[in-house]
Design a protein around this motif. Sequence first.
Motif, PDB file in Angstrom:
ATOM      1  N   SER A  93     -24.369 -17.058 -57.873  1.00  0.00           N
ATOM      2  CA  SER A  93     -24.269 -16.425 -59.181  1.00  0.00           C
ATOM      3  C   SER A  93     -23.522 -15.114 -59.016  1.00  0.00           C
ATOM      4  N   PRO A  94     -22.283 -15.033 -59.469  1.00  0.00           N
ATOM      5  CA  PRO A  94     -21.508 -13.797 -59.285  1.00  0.00           C
ATOM      6  C   PRO A  94     -22.146 -12.584 -59.949  1.00  0.00           C
ATOM      7  N   ASP A  95     -22.930 -12.800 -61.006  1.00  0.00           N
ATOM      8  CA  ASP A  95     -23.555 -11.680 -61.706  1.00  0.00           C
ATOM      9  C   ASP A  95     -24.604 -10.984 -60.846  1.00  0.00           C
ATOM     10  N   THR A  96     -25.259 -11.739 -59.960  1.00  0.00           N
ATOM     11  CA  THR A  96     -26.383 -11.175 -59.201  1.00  0.00           C
ATOM     12  C   THR A  96     -26.171 -11.191 -57.693  1.00  0.00           C
ATOM     13  N   SER A  97     -25.156 -11.864 -57.209  1.00  0.00           N
ATOM     14  CA  SER A  97     -24.970 -12.000 -55.764  1.00  0.00           C
ATOM     15  C   SER A  97     -24.663 -10.658 -55.107  1.00  0.00           C
ATOM     16  N   THR A  98     -25.181 -10.492 -53.881  1.00  0.00           N
ATOM     17  CA  THR A  98     -24.864  -9.322 -53.053  1.00  0.00           C
ATOM     18  C   THR A  98     -24.173  -9.766 -51.761  1.00  0.00           C
ATOM     19  N   GLN A  99     -23.552 -10.928 -51.802  1.00  0.00           N
ATOM     20  CA  GLN A  99     -22.898 -11.474 -50.617  1.00  0.00           C
ATOM     21  C   GLN A  99     -21.703 -10.615 -50.200  1.00  0.00           C
ATOM     22  N   THR A 100     -21.461 -10.562 -48.898  1.00  0.00           N
ATOM     23  CA  THR A 100     -20.311  -9.861 -48.351  1.00  0.00           C
ATOM     24  C   THR A 100     -19.305 -10.874 -47.810  1.00  0.00           C
ATOM     25  N   PHE A 101     -18.040 -10.703 -48.151  1.00  0.00           N
ATOM     26  CA  PHE A 101     -16.967 -11.564 -47.668  1.00  0.00           C
ATOM     27  C   PHE A 101     -16.052 -10.735 -46.775  1.00  0.00           C
ATOM     28  N   CYS A 102     -15.676 -11.317 -45.643  1.00  0.00           N
ATOM     29  CA  CYS A 102     -14.847 -10.602 -44.676  1.00  0.00           C
ATOM     30  C   CYS A 102     -13.417 -11.141 -44.712  1.00  0.00           C
ATOM     31  N   PHE A 103     -12.446 -10.238 -44.786  1.00  0.00           N
ATOM     32  CA  PHE A 103     -11.031 -10.589 -44.870  1.00  0.00           C
ATOM     33  C   PHE A 103     -10.286 -10.015 -43.664  1.00  0.00           C
ATOM     34  N   ALA A 104      -9.388 -10.806 -43.106  1.00  0.00           N
ATOM     35  CA  ALA A 104      -8.446 -10.306 -42.107  1.00  0.00           C
ATOM     36  C   ALA A 104      -7.194  -9.863 -42.840  1.00  0.00           C
ATOM     37  N   VAL A 105      -6.741  -8.628 -42.581  1.00  0.00           N
ATOM     38  CA  VAL A 105      -5.613  -8.065 -43.324  1.00  0.00           C
ATOM     39  C   VAL A 105      -4.718  -7.248 -42.397  1.00  0.00           C
ATOM     40  N   THR A 106      -3.533  -6.944 -42.884  1.00  0.00           N
ATOM     41  CA  THR A 106      -2.731  -5.858 -42.326  1.00  0.00           C
ATOM     42  C   THR A 106      -2.754  -4.746 -43.368  1.00  0.00           C
ATOM     43  N   GLU A 230       9.489   1.191 -33.388  1.00  0.00           N
ATOM     44  CA  GLU A 230       8.712  -0.019 -33.693  1.00  0.00           C
ATOM     45  C   GLU A 230       7.267   0.391 -33.915  1.00  0.00           C
ATOM     46  N   LEU A 231       6.700  -0.042 -35.031  1.00  0.00           N
ATOM     47  CA  LEU A 231       5.362   0.384 -35.441  1.00  0.00           C
ATOM     48  C   LEU A 231       4.434  -0.816 -35.612  1.00  0.00           C
ATOM     49  N   PRO A 232       3.145  -0.663 -35.255  1.00  0.00           N
ATOM     50  CA  PRO A 232       2.177  -1.725 -35.536  1.00  0.00           C
ATOM     51  C   PRO A 232       1.627  -1.641 -36.960  1.00  0.00           C
ATOM     52  N   SER A 233       1.914  -0.535 -37.632  1.00  0.00           N
ATOM     53  CA  SER A 233       1.378  -0.294 -38.964  1.00  0.00           C
ATOM     54  C   SER A 233       2.482   0.200 -39.890  1.00  0.00           C
ATOM     55  N   LEU A 234       2.320  -0.109 -41.159  1.00  0.00           N
ATOM     56  CA  LEU A 234       3.313   0.266 -42.158  1.00  0.00           C
ATOM     57  C   LEU A 234       3.182   1.720 -42.611  1.00  0.00           C
ATOM     58  N   LEU A 235       2.019   2.318 -42.376  1.00  0.00           N
ATOM     59  CA  LEU A 235       1.685   3.559 -43.050  1.00  0.00           C
ATOM     60  C   LEU A 235       2.594   4.730 -42.703  1.00  0.00           C
ATOM     61  N   SER A 236       3.066   4.817 -41.465  1.00  0.00           N
ATOM     62  CA  SER A 236       3.912   5.956 -41.105  1.00  0.00           C
ATOM     63  C   SER A 236       5.398   5.693 -41.349  1.00  0.00           C
ATOM     64  N   ALA A 237       5.755   4.458 -41.662  1.00  0.00           N
ATOM     65  CA  ALA A 237       7.166   4.122 -41.869  1.00  0.00           C
ATOM     66  C   ALA A 237       7.812   4.912 -43.009  1.00  0.00           C
ATOM     67  N   PRO A 238       7.139   5.103 -44.162  1.00  0.00           N
ATOM     68  CA  PRO A 238       7.789   5.835 -45.263  1.00  0.00           C
ATOM     69  C   PRO A 238       8.229   7.242 -44.861  1.00  0.00           C
ATOM     70  N   ILE A 255       7.683  -1.504 -50.619  1.00  0.00           N
ATOM     71  CA  ILE A 255       8.403  -0.299 -51.012  1.00  0.00           C
ATOM     72  C   ILE A 255       7.797   0.285 -52.283  1.00  0.00           C
ATOM     73  N   THR A 256       7.620  -0.553 -53.301  1.00  0.00           N
ATOM     74  CA  THR A 256       7.137  -0.053 -54.590  1.00  0.00           C
ATOM     75  C   THR A 256       5.674   0.374 -54.536  1.00  0.00           C
ATOM     76  N   THR A 257       4.889  -0.244 -53.647  1.00  0.00           N
ATOM     77  CA  THR A 257       3.462   0.066 -53.568  1.00  0.00           C
ATOM     78  C   THR A 257       3.185   1.284 -52.713  1.00  0.00           C
ATOM     79  N   LEU A 258       3.874   1.389 -51.577  1.00  0.00           N
ATOM     80  CA  LEU A 258       3.524   2.405 -50.591  1.00  0.00           C
ATOM     81  C   LEU A 258       4.531   3.527 -50.436  1.00  0.00           C
ATOM     82  N   PHE A 259       5.768   3.315 -50.883  1.00  0.00           N
ATOM     83  CA  PHE A 259       6.810   4.302 -50.658  1.00  0.00           C
ATOM     84  C   PHE A 259       7.079   5.102 -51.932  1.00  0.00           C
ATOM     85  N   SER A 260       7.437   6.358 -51.780  1.00  0.00           N
ATOM     86  CA  SER A 260       7.802   7.193 -52.914  1.00  0.00           C
ATOM     87  C   SER A 260       9.223   6.872 -53.352  1.00  0.00           C
ATOM     88  N   SER A 261       9.371   6.529 -54.624  1.00  0.00           N
ATOM     89  CA  SER A 261      10.700   6.210 -55.137  1.00  0.00           C
ATOM     90  C   SER A 261      11.604   7.448 -55.161  1.00  0.00           C
TER      91      SER A 261
END
Length: 312
Positions: A93-106, A230-238, A255-261
Amino acid sequence: MHQELRTLDMNLLLVFEAIYRHRRINMAAGELAMSPSALSHALSRLRTTLNDELFIRQGTNMQPTARAIVIAPGLSAALNAMSESLRSANVFSPDTSTQTFCFAVTDYTAAVFFPAFVSRLQQAAPGVSVKTLYSTGHDSLEDLVSGRVDFAIGFQTPEMSHHSQLGVIEGFRDDYVVAVSNRHPRIYNGLTLEEFLAEGHVVVNPWNEARGTIDKELAKLNLMRRTVVELPSLLSAPAIVANSELITTLPERAITTLFSSEALKCFKVPFTVSPYALNVYYHNGRSVTPGHLWMRDFIHEAMNALSHTKMK
């Protein structure tokens, strides 16, 4: 662990709990769909196991002993918890559930997917939480097979084939663009292939591959770019690109999400490269509980909404 339970028939705990509540053999037997004689036999076994009378007959009632009174509250709570756990495994039940879901991300896949996803999730399932781990590959197969994560947000390259154990929720497609500093001294209104190859490059490589998508496409043309950082992460590239003459090639949403236009300008990649395809992967054998099935549908809806969202 659980030394006291190893020699105990767990069904006898149901007998104890029913007798304690009803205080009558006939009523307890009826609730458990047993005959009174079978219930009495089960109680005898429990008395032997626990070395206590547990219940003493007084007329038609069964009065608990001092030990039974001590045992009853914790046992009742444990049985209720087990019943609830088993019910929860079959109902979500999404209204009452307290389940945790784990995601692999970059950092990129989290940045372009999670803001809108979490906003929608808070509305649909306010008690559900998500946890993220850094992914170990394009589709994080090992993490999914081992159960370390429930879902992996990755991408599909043309040469990749789906593993038989993986299911996939297809997400949006995104064109690659070349980003340079707004103050770049040589690149103004466009970028030729020769200019692209002449510049130094910032390459984001989260999985430490020998060659990523861009370099593989260049190799098909017998070309090679000059990697300066060469970077393992995008964060310092901008910051690196905005404050240098280096350039970088990334999906447009990055570019549009993380970089300043204001700090960067973007150009079309001056050679053919397949669009970036963001997908969400899951393990077919593990993602079968009601909660996981609900989350799969929810991710699909979130991806559809994201794919129709216009970029700035």
